[in-house]
Design a protein around this motif. Sequence first.
Motif, short mmCIF file in Angstrom:
data_model
loop_
_atom_site.label_atom_id
_atom_site.label_comp_id
_atom_site.label_asym_id
_atom_site.label_seq_id
_atom_site.Cartn_x
_atom_site.Cartn_y
_atom_site.Cartn_z
N ALA A 240 36.67 27.92 47.46
CA ALA A 240 38.13 27.80 47.36
C ALA A 240 38.53 27.61 45.91
N LEU A 241 39.54 28.37 45.46
CA LEU A 241 40.11 28.22 44.12
C LEU A 241 41.52 27.65 44.28
N VAL A 242 41.69 26.43 43.80
CA VAL A 242 42.99 25.75 43.86
C VAL A 242 43.69 25.97 42.53
N CYS A 243 44.74 26.76 42.51
CA CYS A 243 45.41 27.15 41.26
C CYS A 243 46.67 26.32 41.04
N ALA A 244 46.91 25.97 39.77
CA ALA A 244 48.02 25.09 39.43
C ALA A 244 49.38 25.75 39.54
N ASN A 245 49.43 27.08 39.55
CA ASN A 245 50.68 27.77 39.87
C ASN A 245 50.37 29.15 40.43
N ASP A 246 51.39 29.86 40.85
CA ASP A 246 51.18 31.15 41.51
C ASP A 246 50.71 32.23 40.54
N LEU A 247 51.13 32.15 39.28
CA LEU A 247 50.69 33.17 38.32
C LEU A 247 49.17 33.12 38.14
N ILE A 248 48.62 31.92 38.03
CA ILE A 248 47.17 31.78 37.94
C ILE A 248 46.51 32.33 39.20
N ALA A 249 47.10 32.00 40.36
CA ALA A 249 46.53 32.47 41.63
C ALA A 249 46.54 33.99 41.72
N ILE A 250 47.61 34.62 41.25
CA ILE A 250 47.70 36.08 41.29
C ILE A 250 46.62 36.70 40.40
N GLY A 251 46.45 36.14 39.19
CA GLY A 251 45.40 36.64 38.31
C GLY A 251 44.01 36.45 38.90
N ALA A 252 43.77 35.28 39.51
CA ALA A 252 42.47 35.03 40.15
C ALA A 252 42.22 36.01 41.27
N LEU A 253 43.24 36.26 42.08
CA LEU A 253 43.10 37.20 43.19
C LEU A 253 42.78 38.61 42.67
N GLN A 254 43.44 39.02 41.61
CA GLN A 254 43.18 40.35 41.04
C GLN A 254 41.72 40.47 40.59
N ARG A 255 41.22 39.45 39.90
CA ARG A 255 39.85 39.52 39.39
C ARG A 255 38.84 39.48 40.53
N LEU A 256 39.09 38.67 41.54
CA LEU A 256 38.19 38.63 42.69
C LEU A 256 38.12 39.99 43.38
N GLN A 257 39.25 40.65 43.48
CA GLN A 257 39.26 41.97 44.09
C GLN A 257 38.49 42.98 43.25
N GLN A 258 38.59 42.86 41.92
CA GLN A 258 37.81 43.74 41.04
C GLN A 258 36.31 43.52 41.22
#
Length: 355
Positions: A240-258
Amino acid sequence: MADVTLRDVARVSGCSVATVSRVLAGTRPVGAETARRVREAAETLGYRPNHAARALRSRSTGTVGLVLPQITNPFYPALVRELTHALHAGGRAVLLADCDDDPVAEAEYIADLLGRQVDALLVIPAHEERSRDAVTAAAARVPLVLMDRGCGPAVADSVAVDNTAGMALVLDHLAAAGRRRVCFLGATGTASAAAERRAAYAAGAAALDPGAPDQVALGDFSVEWGRAAVDEVWAARPDALVCANDLIAIGALQRLQQLGVDVPGEVAVTGFDDIPMAALSAPGITTVRQPVTELAAEAARLLGRRLAGGEEGSPRQAIRLTPELVVRESSVARPAGTAGGTVPAPGGAASLLAD
């Protein structure tokens, strides 16, 4: 065509100029029938108040200065919209300044707005410590309310979401979903939102894993950092990645998908704020929703009370609003066609502290 004056409205409505002024300014109660005649006459004639002349008479410009750290953060446009509506309902206009996360520029904008004779200020400070002197000085001159972030105790009235309650909602949700190897992707610096969310994670994550409070990667509140953070932490294989805001979460999701990582099968991702992009991502991001409309309404109410007088010397108020968790597919797989749900934090709509 000459501008329509109060005298013109008085002539058509059959009332005195003084009565017309009271009705249109709302300064004193007037009979319903009289008020109706005045307003009908004003509308028929196309009367528009002269705000500059009113400011000279009342020593009030009817304006509120709003200083933001960075308008490009998608959370802030929604807040500006709600603030504009809330203040307009009280007859006030907003003058907006964006300091681009620079406390020096922030101090200059605050000084400029004070020079323009704003009646009050709303400030989301760029930095908890470096913003303090300018905010404290301004609060000694006009009513001032801090929003979203703090600037030290008792500096000014403040209203923000309860970040601790929001992070507790996230951690409880992840625990219920069986996640144990959690990691926090946050932001450096002393901005109170960043610090409070980081501290709340450290306080609550030990219940999932004794080592989880130390699993932290810090950068800034951006999509770019979210992508880079995944590369920093992925070797430990968090679930689980707990992100401090949605922008960080969006970037994390993009990289995980890559990287070809299954979300949420291998790892859950959560955010904070519930900006529009969180719902539009694929998968949709589980996040903490800030009560933006209530945040704006409380800020306008605090300013209104200070502007009305009678509160001089009273303690500064710190209002914390209750968030809710919006559960989407980034943390829990759902059957096709079903929607996410919301989970409110316990403890009611808001809490109020006196510094």
